[in-house]
Every structure is written in C-alpha cells, then in structure tokens.
Design a protein around this motif. Structure first.
Motif, PDB file in Angstrom:
ATOM      1  N   LEU A 157     -47.213   0.671  16.868  1.00  0.00           N
ATOM      2  CA  LEU A 157     -47.680   1.527  17.967  1.00  0.00           C
ATOM      3  C   LEU A 157     -48.082   2.898  17.436  1.00  0.00           C
ATOM      4  O   LEU A 157     -47.401   3.444  16.576  1.00  0.00           O
ATOM      5  N   SER A 158     -49.152   3.444  17.999  1.00  0.00           N
ATOM      6  CA  SER A 158     -49.468   4.856  17.752  1.00  0.00           C
ATOM      7  C   SER A 158     -49.417   5.554  19.105  1.00  0.00           C
ATOM      8  O   SER A 158     -50.133   5.164  20.030  1.00  0.00           O
ATOM      9  N   LEU A 159     -48.550   6.538  19.225  1.00  0.00           N
ATOM     10  CA  LEU A 159     -48.385   7.247  20.495  1.00  0.00           C
ATOM     11  C   LEU A 159     -48.777   8.701  20.288  1.00  0.00           C
ATOM     12  O   LEU A 159     -48.121   9.437  19.570  1.00  0.00           O
ATOM     13  N   TYR A 160     -49.893   9.056  20.900  1.00  0.00           N
ATOM     14  CA  TYR A 160     -50.461  10.386  20.663  1.00  0.00           C
ATOM     15  C   TYR A 160     -50.344  11.262  21.896  1.00  0.00           C
ATOM     16  O   TYR A 160     -50.530  10.809  23.019  1.00  0.00           O
ATOM     17  N   CYS A 161     -50.070  12.522  21.653  1.00  0.00           N
ATOM     18  CA  CYS A 161     -50.121  13.482  22.760  1.00  0.00           C
ATOM     19  C   CYS A 161     -51.559  13.979  22.858  1.00  0.00           C
ATOM     20  O   CYS A 161     -52.187  14.297  21.844  1.00  0.00           O
ATOM     21  N   LEU A 162     -52.091  14.016  24.050  1.00  0.00           N
ATOM     22  CA  LEU A 162     -53.478  14.463  24.235  1.00  0.00           C
ATOM     23  C   LEU A 162     -53.627  15.910  23.753  1.00  0.00           C
ATOM     24  O   LEU A 162     -52.877  16.790  24.165  1.00  0.00           O
ATOM     25  N   ALA A 170     -36.229  -0.694  21.517  1.00  0.00           N
ATOM     26  CA  ALA A 170     -36.976  -1.946  21.410  1.00  0.00           C
ATOM     27  C   ALA A 170     -37.070  -2.436  19.968  1.00  0.00           C
ATOM     28  O   ALA A 170     -37.756  -3.429  19.697  1.00  0.00           O
ATOM     29  N   GLY A 171     -36.464  -1.717  19.036  1.00  0.00           N
ATOM     30  CA  GLY A 171     -36.420  -2.193  17.664  1.00  0.00           C
ATOM     31  C   GLY A 171     -37.523  -1.662  16.764  1.00  0.00           C
ATOM     32  O   GLY A 171     -37.730  -2.156  15.658  1.00  0.00           O
ATOM     33  N   TYR A 172     -38.245  -0.662  17.235  1.00  0.00           N
ATOM     34  CA  TYR A 172     -39.304  -0.064  16.413  1.00  0.00           C
ATOM     35  C   TYR A 172     -38.746   1.149  15.678  1.00  0.00           C
ATOM     36  O   TYR A 172     -37.903   1.873  16.204  1.00  0.00           O
ATOM     37  N   SER A 173     -39.234   1.362  14.490  1.00  0.00           N
ATOM     38  CA  SER A 173     -38.789   2.563  13.798  1.00  0.00           C
ATOM     39  C   SER A 173     -39.941   3.569  13.800  1.00  0.00           C
ATOM     40  O   SER A 173     -41.109   3.212  13.620  1.00  0.00           O
ATOM     41  N   GLN A 174     -39.575   4.815  14.027  1.00  0.00           N
ATOM     42  CA  GLN A 174     -40.590   5.880  14.038  1.00  0.00           C
ATOM     43  C   GLN A 174     -40.765   6.326  12.597  1.00  0.00           C
ATOM     44  O   GLN A 174     -40.181   7.298  12.153  1.00  0.00           O
ATOM     45  N   TYR A 175     -41.606   5.624  11.867  1.00  0.00           N
ATOM     46  CA  TYR A 175     -41.720   5.938  10.439  1.00  0.00           C
ATOM     47  C   TYR A 175     -42.582   7.160  10.186  1.00  0.00           C
ATOM     48  O   TYR A 175     -42.556   7.748   9.117  1.00  0.00           O
ATOM     49  N   GLU A 176     -43.346   7.545  11.209  1.00  0.00           N
ATOM     50  CA  GLU A 176     -44.141   8.765  11.124  1.00  0.00           C
ATOM     51  C   GLU A 176     -44.185   9.357  12.518  1.00  0.00           C
ATOM     52  O   GLU A 176     -43.965   8.649  13.501  1.00  0.00           O
ATOM     53  N   ILE A 177     -44.456  10.647  12.613  1.00  0.00           N
ATOM     54  CA  ILE A 177     -44.338  11.343  13.883  1.00  0.00           C
ATOM     55  C   ILE A 177     -44.985  10.608  15.051  1.00  0.00           C
ATOM     56  O   ILE A 177     -44.386  10.458  16.112  1.00  0.00           O
ATOM     57  N   SER A 178     -46.199  10.105  14.859  1.00  0.00           N
ATOM     58  CA  SER A 178     -46.890   9.450  15.969  1.00  0.00           C
ATOM     59  C   SER A 178     -46.904   7.937  15.847  1.00  0.00           C
ATOM     60  O   SER A 178     -47.506   7.263  16.682  1.00  0.00           O
ATOM     61  N   ASN A 179     -46.300   7.404  14.795  1.00  0.00           N
ATOM     62  CA  ASN A 179     -46.424   5.971  14.534  1.00  0.00           C
ATOM     63  C   ASN A 179     -45.084   5.257  14.451  1.00  0.00           C
ATOM     64  O   ASN A 179     -44.138   5.758  13.844  1.00  0.00           O
ATOM     65  N   TYR A 180     -45.045   4.071  15.081  1.00  0.00           N
ATOM     66  CA  TYR A 180     -43.815   3.299  15.212  1.00  0.00           C
ATOM     67  C   TYR A 180     -44.126   1.865  14.792  1.00  0.00           C
ATOM     68  O   TYR A 180     -45.205   1.355  15.083  1.00  0.00           O
ATOM     69  N   ALA A 181     -43.179   1.220  14.122  1.00  0.00           N
ATOM     70  CA  ALA A 181     -43.484  -0.137  13.666  1.00  0.00           C
ATOM     71  C   ALA A 181     -42.238  -1.012  13.685  1.00  0.00           C
ATOM     72  O   ALA A 181     -41.119  -0.527  13.538  1.00  0.00           O
ATOM     73  N   LEU A 182     -42.473  -2.316  13.871  1.00  0.00           N
ATOM     74  CA  LEU A 182     -41.389  -3.278  13.660  1.00  0.00           C
ATOM     75  C   LEU A 182     -41.152  -3.316  12.144  1.00  0.00           C
ATOM     76  O   LEU A 182     -42.040  -2.949  11.365  1.00  0.00           O
ATOM     77  N   PRO A 183     -39.972  -3.756  11.705  1.00  0.00           N
ATOM     78  CA  PRO A 183     -39.655  -3.702  10.278  1.00  0.00           C
ATOM     79  C   PRO A 183     -40.768  -4.316   9.427  1.00  0.00           C
ATOM     80  O   PRO A 183     -41.281  -5.404   9.724  1.00  0.00           O
ATOM     81  N   GLY A 184     -41.198  -3.607   8.404  1.00  0.00           N
ATOM     82  CA  GLY A 184     -42.201  -4.096   7.472  1.00  0.00           C
ATOM     83  C   GLY A 184     -43.625  -4.021   7.977  1.00  0.00           C
ATOM     84  O   GLY A 184     -44.562  -4.410   7.286  1.00  0.00           O
ATOM     85  N   ARG A 185     -43.813  -3.532   9.202  1.00  0.00           N
ATOM     86  CA  ARG A 185     -45.165  -3.524   9.760  1.00  0.00           C
ATOM     87  C   ARG A 185     -45.777  -2.113   9.827  1.00  0.00           C
ATOM     88  O   ARG A 185     -46.708  -1.874  10.583  1.00  0.00           O
ATOM     89  N   GLU A 186     -45.252  -1.226   9.030  1.00  0.00           N
ATOM     90  CA  GLU A 186     -45.855   0.115   8.977  1.00  0.00           C
ATOM     91  C   GLU A 186     -47.311  -0.025   8.536  1.00  0.00           C
ATOM     92  O   GLU A 186     -47.641  -0.915   7.766  1.00  0.00           O
ATOM     93  N   SER A 187     -48.137   0.885   9.012  1.00  0.00           N
ATOM     94  CA  SER A 187     -49.542   0.838   8.614  1.00  0.00           C
ATOM     95  C   SER A 187     -49.660   1.327   7.176  1.00  0.00           C
ATOM     96  O   SER A 187     -49.358   2.476   6.858  1.00  0.00           O
ATOM     97  N   ARG A 188     -50.101   0.424   6.317  1.00  0.00           N
ATOM     98  CA  ARG A 188     -50.198   0.818   4.907  1.00  0.00           C
ATOM     99  C   ARG A 188     -51.308   1.845   4.701  1.00  0.00           C
ATOM    100  O   ARG A 188     -51.221   2.706   3.824  1.00  0.00           O
TER     101      ARG A 188
END
Lengths: 604, 390
Positions: free
Chosen positions: B200-205, B244-262
């Motif tokens: 997921l990418s969750l951005y503030c406008l 829901a099991g997502y990790s916020q690996y970056e400020i605006s980005n969340y991923a299921l384990p191993g699914r971070e955007s490379r």
C-alpha cells in the motif's frame, strides 16, 4: 547686507498655536507680504525646514526669520519671527524661544476653539512675560464661530477678547492688521547696548562646513565676528567666525546688535558646547551673570533601537551621530540583546520625539529598525541606601535588593467636550491617574486635570483618548516629579529562557494584563516546533501568565517526486534556510516578523 | 551520443550492479487537479513520437550492459498506452540492460483504463507488479480529485488484476482531502485492507503550487486540511495497517512481509537508478540529474541523438551525507551511523552529536547502538527531522 535699525524699531515675536490651527500658514503669509520671500519662490510653510515636518504638518525644529515692514506710521520696522515647535516634548525649547521674544501671536482656530496646547502655550508665554495678540484664524470656514471662540479666549485664557483679531491665513485675510498689531502692541527690546554681551542660544543646527550654527537673541551688547566668546554654562570658549540673519535663508551681517535675532558660527563642533538656553558672553568682558532659565534637558523616554539587518549597526551609529549634531536632547549608547543582537539604548524628550527620530532614521538613512518597549527613567532605592536611575529593564535590580521604586508623574491637561467626561475619567483611572480638578470652560467644554504616571502616557494614551472622545479631546502634559509605585519587572520566558528584548517594567496592577497580552501574542505568532513551547510572563520567580504552543504534529512530504531527490532536498533546505533568519531563544526559533509583532503588542 | 552525455567518471561496478530503471509516460486521459508531474492528454501521433524518442534515449544510454533489478513504468497513466507500445519500450530496456531474473517490473494503472484482456497482455509482455491508483473508494472524493474512475471500477480492476495472474499488487490511497472525514478515511482503509493488496502507498494530499488546486488555494477557495486531522488520519493508517499485518517500511509505504517495493527501496537507500523519458530523474556515480520537462525539447534532443542532463549536481560529501540520512530516515530500518560515515568519509557521530541528542530527547528518533530510526512521532514530522541533517 541688512541695515541695522534702531532698537526701538525692532520687534521680536513668535506664533503660538495648538497643532493644525494654522501657525505655519500664518508665518508663510507674514513672510510673503513683507517680501522676505517672493511669492513664486514660496514653498508652502517656509519655516518648516524638514520634509518630515512638512509631511506631518507639525514644526519640530524652530527657525527664525527677519521681516522688514513699513508700518502705517511710515516707519520701517525689523520684525523677527521666531518659530516654535508645537509639541509638549519640546516644552523647554519652546520656553527658550519664547524667552527670545517680547510678544506672541496666539492663533486659535475659529472652528476648534481653545485646545489643550493653546492653554499650555499661553501659560508658557505669560511665564515669559510676553504680550499676547490673540488671532482667530480660519474665519473663512463655513463652520467658523468667531464669537464663541472669542468667549472661550476670554473665559479660558483670561485674555481681553476686545483685542482679538480675525483672520484667514489661508485666504490672506487680516494679515496687515496682524502686522500692525505686532508693531504697535509688542514692546521693543529693552537690553543695554553698552552692557557686556549677553546673547541667549535658543536653537542650533549643524552645518558640515561651518560647524554648529547657533540661533541667538542678543539681550545686551553687540556680537561681532572676531570676538572671543564664552558659553557661560558650558565654559566653552571660541572665536566668532561670522554672524548673520535668516531671511529666511542665511545672510551674513556685520554684527548683531542689542535686541536683534540672528545666527552665529564659531567653529563649534560639539552640540554639548553650545546648548539651548546657554548665554554667550564676551570672553574679554564677561557679563556678571548668565540670563535666567538655562537647564540641561534630560531624556524622559528610553527605548532600544536595533537594526533589523544586523549588518546595519555601523550605519545606525553614524546616523545617530549625525542626528545628535542637530538635536542635543537625543542620547544614545550601545547595548546588546540576546534576541536582537547589537543596537543602541536611546533617550528622548518624549514619545513624539522618539517617533520623529525613528522616522528620520528610517527615512533619511534608509534603516529598518526594531524598537523595544519605551521606558521611563525609574528611580530605584536599593536596600543599601544607594539610589540608581533605571531606564532599561535589563538593568533592573533583583527584587531582594530593592527598597523603593519611584516613577515620574506628569500633570496632564485634557480639554474635551462635556459629553466625553466619562470616557476621559475612565481612561485616566485605568491609567492609574490621580484626579485633580475639573472646570467648565464653555457651555459644552470641560478642562480636566489629572496627575498621571508618565509611563502610562507612553502606552498609546493619546490615541486611546482620541478614539474614545471621537477625536474631540486635546491633551497636554508637564513634568511633575517622582512618586513611589508598586513597580515590577516582568520577564517573558520561552521554555524557561528570558527573552531580554520583551521584558518590561510595569505597575503590579497592569503586570497581569500586559504579561498575558504578550504571552498570548507569542502563542499566536510562534510557529509550532518539534517540541512543546512554554511561554511564561513572570515577576521574579512568580509566573503571572502562561501559554503553550503544542509541538508540530505533522510535517512530512508524502511523495518521492518520481525519484527527483534533488527537488525534495531543496524543499527541505528551503525550510531550513528560512530558519537562519530567525532569532533563537534557546532551541526555539522565532521568525523576525513574529518578534516584531510581539514588540508591537508590548508597546501598546 | 556526444561526449557531453558521458558520465564524468567511468561507471563503477558497485554502481551498475543493481540499477533501478524508471520510465516516465507523460500521458493521461485528463490531468488531475492535484498532480504536479509532467503529464497531460495527447493524441495517438504524439504518443508514437514520444515512444520512438523514449526508445532512442534508452538505446543510446552509455551504461549499456549494466544490471537492472527493477523496472518501473510511472506517469501519467502508463496503462493508457497500448500493449505494443509498452512492449517495445520494455524490449529496449531488456536489450540495453541485464535485467536480473525475477526483477520487479511494475506498471502504474488507472482503474479507468484497464480491463481483463489488457491486464493479461501486460502480464504477457513481462510486467509482474501492478500499481493501482485507487485513491479513494468514495465517489464524491474521487470526483473532487478529478479522477476519471469511480469506486466500482477500482473494485472491478482489483479483481481483474488477480484474475490476470498478478500476485504482486500495490494500491494508492490519498488522505487529507478537503471534505474527507476521519470516518471516510477509516472506511477507505478498511475496504482496501480487506482486498489484501501486497503493498500500500498512503499519501497525504499536498497542494502543490503549480497545479489547479494550487491556483484555487491561492485564490483562497481551497485550503489544506487541519494539521491535527491530517496527523490523526496518518496515525489511524499506521494503526490499521499494523493490525492487518502490514509493516510500514517507509513513511508512506506499507507491505506484507517480503513485499516491499524494491524500486522504492532503491530511492530511499540512496542506490543508483536511471530515469528515461520526460522529466525523469537519474542518480548514478554520485551525480543527480533530470531530463528536460519540455516535450518539444525532449523530442528534439532525441532527434539530435543525445538527451541533455538538466540541473546536474554532484554534492560535496558533507551535503551528500545529509541527503543520504534524509532519504534513509524515511525507512523503518533507519540508517547506520558508521555506514553513512564510511560512505562519505565524515564522522557523522561527531557532526550530528547535538542534533541526535536533541531529537532523542524530543522522542523523534530512537537509537539502537549504531542505528538511528524515526519514532512513530518522528514519522509524522519527518520533514522537519530530516531537515536538521541537511
């Protein structure tokens, strides 16, 4: 070269008036009609030399001009018109220029009638034993009511109203009659030509080539170039380089004889050597004693002046030096502030004087300035018995060392419509005033006298008075003396650190309101930081008002701009760059504008 | 290719081993009023001309032979292009660079521009990850944002993406939209999380200056939402994604384990990447630059055989160090003090001694031996924190 006239044909006079009653316009007409300046060369209001005066419509610096006039009796007269500043801050200067005259033309507006300054000026003129010629001016205005004004002059000023002349300086009506009255009603100067020289300095200006140009009235004897003169108060001695008169431009003369008014230059470089009110005498044949009335004026109001741009400090020093050459009442000394860095503690005769100086610094010297809250001079008696004069909150002694604090009081005169008595009374009560008296000066006008702490007048008193009386009240004041008061220093602290430039001295009754106002303004203008900010107003260790600014909650750039990292970094660098121009108090960064707006609140 | 286009230093092995490749497609059906990317509607002829130029730029790249670990088609709306066009660009990338086996290959899709056959074709030409611009499941908000799709189309697209065989899907949502309530935002998050995208990418406008929204803001008709509400929305997102099991690996980005955007990680870890197309940004051998933002200039430069680097900068080590910390702090893994010190030859521990102490005291960063990370509170004010290292 002007020919000297017999002493009996000299008339020295001034024009006194409340602000805007038409003093300068009348002066212009007198100059015009006597041909001292040709009509087409006339700029309006010749006597007001500085642009600033012209713009504000008030006279700050006096000037003197010689008019030649052939009267109805066929004789030629030398009329010396000495202009006077119209504001209370310059009372001493006014009194000295009045002392140079034998007569005064009192200008009263045909619509406005007698005002507070009219009263104050008439008192000054009477103290100097001047013959007063009342002139009701602006009779051409539709709302003019000369009969009512006549009555006011008679009842309030106790002047015989049958002597009143009516004129419109603007339309040129009644000017000849005024000139005739000056000739026939004003006494000729009485000094002795044979006595040792006594000349009174009533003003001066600085000329870059000639040094100080002193404006003098010769009371006894004669002043000639080449003479060695001594200033009787300062003891300074020098040789006269030249003398002359104002027509109104400077014209050299062979001498200045008894009763005459003109200028002297003698290579004087320091204004302190030749102060207003001092007596000039012949060093070879000195007078027995000086002319009465000299005093050294002391600044009454102080504030810190800082350049907005710190690099301008040397320019500010130079500008103050130059202004002081023409203004012996201005004082300054360097001071530093943690929040504002380098500046000067400046002393002024009053609030208007301070405003004029600030405006001239900004306008003539292109300086952008920050002014700290104006302060009066407090007299503090310490527990060890010593007495110190404090004009700067930064030098306020610790509470434990203070035995007694005294503050300057003034006697204030308010002339107002009867309908606004309540408003005036309320205002003076709020300002810690002591009521003295009230009398009706006409069917709907009242004269109210209060004793007020000078410090209370510094805080927008006149503006408030004007607005509460819908512009109808006039106001004047005179120094009374020192009185004890429950005065305290209020510190403004940001996260525990005192902000020196924001502290102020105030009466205990007002400390809370003012402290709270400053704290609230700070809360409003301080940008949120990464941590919480505590703002406190405190007397010593006791907090009297507190505010907080919550920490910044959200500041994050969400996007990565498609990998354009440079753009992102520049955005953040810009944020950071903005902070460099901020003043730091501890870790709290205060934008310059925020600081200025808080100082403005502090000054109200 | 002219000499001006050659990198100043010879390409080092370290830098070219694992490049990220970004392809900018500056076309969309209609420009969204908040978008400040170089994009806009265009006719078929214009698109063909652009694709030709793009391919020429890729084929002319001096880093030929370098390895690529990610390929990312962004825009604009890359899914607006036909499969043939996309395939020809991908082929050019593959011809020039050594695409690693299993490399992440993403294409941004607008829900209004895809259907099942199209998605199958995308899969067929080699894309293995879809980035779906959902933005919201509320039609009024979508309409306010000027989106061409509605919520139903987004839901439909989601199912088609799965049906087409994509097992790596990321979706964007926007919060802080004027008029959006905390409740609206919760419902959007609930719906998206229920669909279980891998990322997921969750951005503030952000209302940017040179956009339609920026103009409205200047006129006083639009304003940023309340700071506290925006912060509340951000915190809600952190809580709900974590549950829901997502990790916020970056400020605006969340991923299921191993699914971070490379591809994203390349940016934040300060690794090299090359961007192709209009206004695309590149970072190679310590130099950053962008391509021109003018369509005409871009086409002209390609006709002449070389794309000019705009605003190229090579930071001196002190600033480069600050920049790397700015980037790495956005990641939950944070930065290693010795790691960044070694890379730039500056003792970061000493340089940032007071900064780190103050930030720790204010609980904006936390230190674990050598590693510095933003705290949860720090993430909300990351820009202010990062700026202190610049």
């Amino acid at each position: 070269m002007p020919s000297s006239r017999p002493q009996a044909n000299i008339r020295n006079f001034c024009i006194i008036a409340h602000i805007d009653h038409g003093k300068s316009t009348l002066a212009d007409r007198l100059i015009e009609i006597t041909g001292a300046v040709e009509a087409r060369q006339m700029r309006n209001q010749v006597l007001d030399r500085m642009d600033l005066e012209r713009e504000r419509g008030i006279t700050i610096k006096m000037a003197a001009v010689r008019l030649n006039y052939q009267a109805d009796d066929g004789q030629d007269y030398e009329l010396n018109l000495i202009d006077t500043p119209g504001h209370v801050d310059f009372t001493y200067e006014v009194s000295r220029s009045l002392a140079a005259c034998e007569g005064a033309v009192l200008v009263v507006d045909a619509v406005q009638g007698v005002e507070a300054q009219t009263l104050a000026n008439v008192n000054l003129a009477l103290n100097n034993k001047l013959h007063i010629i009342p002139v009701i001016n602006k009779i051409d205005l539709p709302a003019a009511d000369p009969e009512r004004v006549k009555k006011e002059i008679e009842e309030t000023l106790l002047i015989d109203s049958s002597e009143c002349l009516q004129a419109s300086a603007k339309q040129g009506i009644g000017i000849e009659a005024i000139l005739e009255a000056i000739v026939h009603r004003t006494p000729a100067p009485t000094g002795s030509p044979e006595a040792p020289l006594r000349a009174m300095v009533f003003d001066s200006h600085f000329d870059p080539y000639l040094g100080i140009i002193a404006y003098v009235r010769v009371v006894d004897g004669t002043l000639r170039p080449g003479m060695r003169i001594r200033m009787m108060a300062s003891g300074f001695e020098t040789e006269v380089d030249g003398v002359g008169v104002f027509r109104p431009e400077m014209v050299s003369a062979d001498d200045l004889a008894t009763g005459q008014v003109g200028f002297v230059h003698a290579g004087i470089k320091q204004i302190g050597d030749c102060r207003v009110g001092d007596t000039m005498t012949d060093a070879a044949r000195p007078a027995a004693g000086p002319l009465p009335g000299y005093k050294q004026v002391k600044p009454m109001v102080f504030c810190g002046l800082y350049p907005v741009n710190g690099d301008d400090f040397p320019e500010l020093r130079e500008a103050l030096e130059r202004l002081q050459l023409n203004d012996g009442a201005l004082s300054y000394e360097p001071e530093t502030s943690a929040a504002l860095s380098f500046g000067f503690r400046c002393g002024f005769l009053g609030l208007l004087h301070s405003e004029i100086i600030q405006e001239r610094l900004e306008r003539e010297f292109n300086l952008e300035l920050v002014a700290t809250s104006p302060s009066v001079v407090y007299r503090v008696t310490l527990t060890d018995g010593t007495v110190v004069q404090i004009d700067n909150p930064a030098r306020w002694p610790e509470t434990g060392r203070i035995l007694l604090v005294e503050e300057p009081y003034v006697l204030s005169t308010i002339l107002a419509p009867t309908s606004s008595i309540g408003a005036c009374m309320d205002l003076c009560t709020e300002r810690r005033g002591v009521f003295r008296s009230m009398e009706h000066t006409g069917p709907d006008r009242v004269l109210i006298i209060w004793e007020l702490p000078l410090a209370e007048i510094l805080m927008d008193f006149f503006d408030t008075l004007k607005s509460r009386t819908r512009g109808y009240a006039s106001f004047d004041y005179d120094f009374l003396g020192y009185r004890p008061g429950d005065l305290n220093k209020v510190d403004i602290r940001i996260n525990g650190e005192p902000v020196d430039a924001l502290s102020f001295i105030t009466h205990r009754d007002r400390a809370y309101t003012r402290g709270k106002a400053v704290a609230a303004k700070l809360k409003e203008v301080l940008p949120r930081q990464l941590f919480e900010i505590r703002i406190q107003a405190a007397i010593g260790s006791r907090v009297i008002a507190a505010e907080g600014v919550r920490a910044l909650r959200k500041n994050v750039i969400a996007k990565c701009y498609g990998g354009d990292i440079t753009r992102k970094r520049k955005l953040l660098e810009k944020q950071k760059e903005g902070k460099k121009r901020m003043k730091s108090v501890g870790r709290v960064e205060i934008p310059q504008e925020a600081f200025l707006s808080v100082l403005r609140v502090g000054n109200e | 290719m002219t000499s001006a286009n050659l990198p100043v230093r010879p390409t080092s092995k370290a830098d070219t081993g694992d490049l990220g490749i970004y392809i900018h497609i500056p076309f969309c059906v209609r420009k969204c009023p908040y978008c400040d990317f170089v994009t806009g509607p265009a006719g078929e002829q214009e698109r063909e001309a652009y694709i030709a130029a793009l391919i020429s730029e890729i084929r002319g790249n001096p880093s030929r032979g370098a390895g690529a670990k990610t390929v990312y088609f962004g825009g604009g709306t890359p899914s607006e292009l036909n499969t043939g066009q996309l395939e020809s660009v991908l082929r050019a990338v593959g011809d020039v660079f050594e695409i690693e086996p299993g490399a992440e290959c993403t294409i941004e899709c607008n829900p209004g521009t895809v259907d099942l056959p199209k998605l199958r074709r995308l899969r067929g030409v080699g894309f293995n990850r879809i980035s779906l611009g959902v933005q919201s499941f509320k039609d009024p908000l979508l309409s306010f944002l000027g989106r061409i799709h509605n919520a139903a189309e987004a839901r439909q697209a989601f199912h088609w993406i799965r049906e087409a065989g994509f097992d790596n899907l990321t979706a964007d949502l926007i919060f802080g939209i004027p008029g959006q309530s905390l409740g609206d935002w919760r419902e959007d998050l609930e719906e998206l999380l229920a669909l279980r995208p891998e990322h997921l990418s969750l951005y503030c406008l952000t209302i940017e200056a040179k956009t339609e929204f920026g103009r409205l803001k200047e006129l006083g008709r639009l304003s940023d939402i309340d700071e506290d509400l925006a912060a509340g929305m951000f915190e809600l997102a952190m809580d709900m994604t974590a549950d829901a099991g997502y990790s916020q690996y970056e400020i605006s980005n969340y991923a299921l384990p191993g699914r971070e955007s490379r591809h994203n990680l390349v940016y934040w870890r300060n690794e090299p990447y090359l961007g192709f197309g209009l206004s695309a940004a590149s970072y190679l051998n310590g130099a950053r630059w962008t391509n021109t933002a003018s369509r005409a200039d871009y086409l002209e430069q390609n006709r002449r055989g070389s794309v000019v680097r705009c605003g190229e900068e090579r930071l001196e080590p002190r600033r480069a160090l600050g920049e790397e910390i700015m980037l790495r702090l956005r990641l939950s893994e944070g930065f290693s003090i010795t790691g960044v010190s070694r890379r730039w030859g500056i003792d970061a521990e000493q340089l940032y001694e007071h900064t780190l102490l103050d930030l720790e005291e204010d609980r904006l960063v936390e230190r674990d031996e050598d590693t510095v990370r933003l705290t949860r509170r720090g993430r909300l004010v990351a820009s202010s924190v990062c700026a202190q290292f610049l």
